[in-house]
Design an enzyme around this catalytic site. Structure first.
Site, PDB file in Angstrom:
ATOM      1  N   ASP A 182       0.823  -1.208   0.000  1.00 41.59           N
ATOM      2  CA  ASP A 182       0.000   0.000   0.000  1.00 41.59           C
ATOM      3  C   ASP A 182       0.858   1.259   0.000  1.00 41.59           C
ATOM      4  O   ASP A 182       2.083   1.187   0.151  1.00 41.59           O
ATOM      5  CB  ASP A 182      -0.961  -0.011   1.210  1.00 41.59           C
ATOM      6  CG  ASP A 182      -0.286  -0.456   2.502  1.00 41.59           C
ATOM      7  OD1 ASP A 182       0.948  -0.399   2.584  1.00 41.59           O
ATOM      8  OD2 ASP A 182      -1.004  -0.860   3.425  1.00 41.59           O
ATOM      9  N   ASN A 215      -7.330  -3.047  14.494  1.00 42.89           N
ATOM     10  CA  ASN A 215      -8.739  -3.345  14.207  1.00 42.89           C
ATOM     11  C   ASN A 215      -8.872  -4.525  13.225  1.00 42.89           C
ATOM     12  O   ASN A 215      -9.945  -4.757  12.680  1.00 42.89           O
ATOM     13  CB  ASN A 215      -9.448  -2.107  13.650  1.00 42.89           C
ATOM     14  CG  ASN A 215      -8.844  -1.624  12.329  1.00 42.89           C
ATOM     15  OD1 ASN A 215      -7.994  -2.289  11.738  1.00 42.89           O
ATOM     16  ND2 ASN A 215      -9.296  -0.461  11.864  1.00 42.89           N
ATOM     17  N   HIS A 265      -7.157  -4.817  10.358  1.00 47.31           N
ATOM     18  CA  HIS A 265      -6.919  -4.526   8.946  1.00 47.31           C
ATOM     19  C   HIS A 265      -5.628  -5.159   8.453  1.00 47.31           C
ATOM     20  O   HIS A 265      -4.677  -5.362   9.216  1.00 47.31           O
ATOM     21  CB  HIS A 265      -7.019  -3.026   8.634  1.00 47.31           C
ATOM     22  CG  HIS A 265      -5.878  -2.167   9.033  1.00 47.31           C
ATOM     23  ND1 HIS A 265      -6.072  -0.931   9.607  1.00 47.31           N
ATOM     24  CD2 HIS A 265      -4.544  -2.300   8.939  1.00 47.31           C
ATOM     25  CE1 HIS A 265      -4.902  -0.360   9.834  1.00 47.31           C
ATOM     26  NE2 HIS A 265      -3.950  -1.178   9.437  1.00 47.31           N
ATOM     27  N   GLU A 289      -9.720  -1.892   5.577  1.00 51.41           N
ATOM     28  CA  GLU A 289     -10.349  -1.641   6.873  1.00 51.41           C
ATOM     29  C   GLU A 289     -11.568  -2.555   7.051  1.00 51.41           C
ATOM     30  O   GLU A 289     -12.048  -3.154   6.089  1.00 51.41           O
ATOM     31  CB  GLU A 289     -10.806  -0.170   6.936  1.00 51.41           C
ATOM     32  CG  GLU A 289      -9.676   0.850   6.785  1.00 51.41           C
ATOM     33  CD  GLU A 289      -8.907   1.093   8.093  1.00 51.41           C
ATOM     34  OE1 GLU A 289      -8.855   0.205   8.954  1.00 51.41           O
ATOM     35  OE2 GLU A 289      -8.370   2.206   8.222  1.00 51.41           O
TER      36      GLU A 289
HETATM   37  C1  GLP Z   1      -0.525   0.270   8.527  1.00 54.87           C
HETATM   38  C2  GLP Z   1      -0.158  -0.484   7.268  1.00 54.87           C
HETATM   39  C3  GLP Z   1      -0.412  -1.947   7.439  1.00 54.87           C
HETATM   40  C4  GLP Z   1       0.273  -2.401   8.700  1.00 54.87           C
HETATM   41  C5  GLP Z   1      -0.373  -1.744   9.877  1.00 54.87           C
HETATM   42  C6  GLP Z   1       0.220  -2.151  11.218  1.00 54.87           C
HETATM   43  O1  GLP Z   1      -1.855   0.592   8.578  1.00 54.87           O
HETATM   44  N1  GLP Z   1      -0.854  -0.014   6.124  1.00 54.87           N
HETATM   45  O2  GLP Z   1       0.065  -2.654   6.312  1.00 54.87           O
HETATM   46  O3  GLP Z   1       0.177  -3.786   8.831  1.00 54.87           O
HETATM   47  O4  GLP Z   1      -0.186  -0.337   9.728  1.00 54.87           O
HETATM   48  O5  GLP Z   1       1.320  -1.352  11.496  1.00 54.87           O
HETATM   49  P1  GLP Z   1       2.281  -1.531  12.695  1.00 54.87           P
HETATM   50  O6  GLP Z   1       3.166  -2.675  12.336  1.00 54.87           O
HETATM   51  O7  GLP Z   1       3.034  -0.237  12.774  1.00 54.87           O
HETATM   52  O8  GLP Z   1       1.473  -1.791  13.900  1.00 54.87           O
END
Ligand code: GLP
Length: 222
Positions: free
Chosen positions: A67, A132, A134, A139
């Site tokens: 993304d 959440n 995702h 989402e």
């Molecule tokens: C973001 C990214 C996701 C990632 C998530 C968790 O939203 N788009 O791909 O998995 O954060 O991030 P973190 O590893 O910082 O908790």
């Protein structure tokens, strides 16, 4: 799903780096799916240390990031450069990240899907997990049939990621599920989401539960 519990974040990172490097050793031309976020930082650190020390391993590897934020910031591209790409021997032509600054975002999403297909699909996908549930920026409520698309970001996600962006381009859940193998990484701060995933209940309100439909998922929790 194959569940593995690591003693701590360092062990999780070490294990994830081993899986990534083993995959390259088995197939030097592998197509990898890569995440951003805090969770994979330790994995990238170890991959960089190993690749600069021992051998040049990314020469024929292709990568697709999950993304990117919409707008000119190219935040995730910059993240990937500083944590991985600037330190390894990957060919920049083999690096793929959605272009959040593209003038026509829908065309960019379609182009990204075509590039994944043209590369032969993703061989091994690494995923983080949102609090959440995702995955990438899919989402809660995202259809499991979704492909690469533009999404408005939820307040909780914008706060968790400390971003000013309001939208992102993300691979869809169907895009992710087409990867031949998936490794999901979740640190101790994701315990509630992990328990929900472990319960086995599948619902579009909890995007990560789509992984229950996949035959080759390895979850590493710390
Ligand atoms: C973001 C990214 C996701 C990632 C998530 C968790 O939203 N788009 O791909 O998995 O954060 O991030 P973190 O590893 O910082 O908790």
């Amino acid at each position: 799903m194959n569940w593995e519990t690591a003693a701590d974040y360092a062990a999780l990172s070490q294990r994830a780096a081993e899986l990534l490097l083993d995959a390259i050793r088995r197939d030097p031309r592998i197509v990898l799916g890569l995440p951003t976020g805090r969770t994979p930082v330790g994995m990238y650190e170890r991959v960089v240390a190993e690749c600069t020390r021992a051998y040049h391993c990314f020469r024929d590897v292709t990568t697709f990031n999950l993304d990117e934020y919409v707008g000119p910031s190219r935040e995730y591209l910059n993240f990937m450069k500083s944590h991985l790409f600037d330190h390894i021997d990957i060919d920049p032509a083999n690096v793929h990240i959605p272009d959040g600054a593209a003038p026509d975002l829908d065309a960019e999403c379609a182009r990204y899907e075509r590039e994944i297909a043209a590369a032969g699909g993703i061989g091994l996908m690494f995923l983080g997990l949102g609090g959440n549930g995702h995955i990438a920026f899919n989402e809660p409520g995202t259809p499991f049939a979704s492909r690469t698309h533009v999404v408005p970001l939820r307040e909780e996600t914008r706060a968790a990621n400390a971003t000013a962006a309001t939208h992102a381009i993300t691979m869809g859940i169907a895009t992710i599920l087409e990867s031949r193998a998936v490794v999901l990484l979740a640190g101790a701060n994701k315990r509630a989401a992990i328990e929900r995933l472990r319960s086995g209940a599948v619902s579009e309100e909890f995007p990560a539960s789509a992984l229950s439909w996949h035959r080759n998922v390895h979850v590493i929790v710390a």
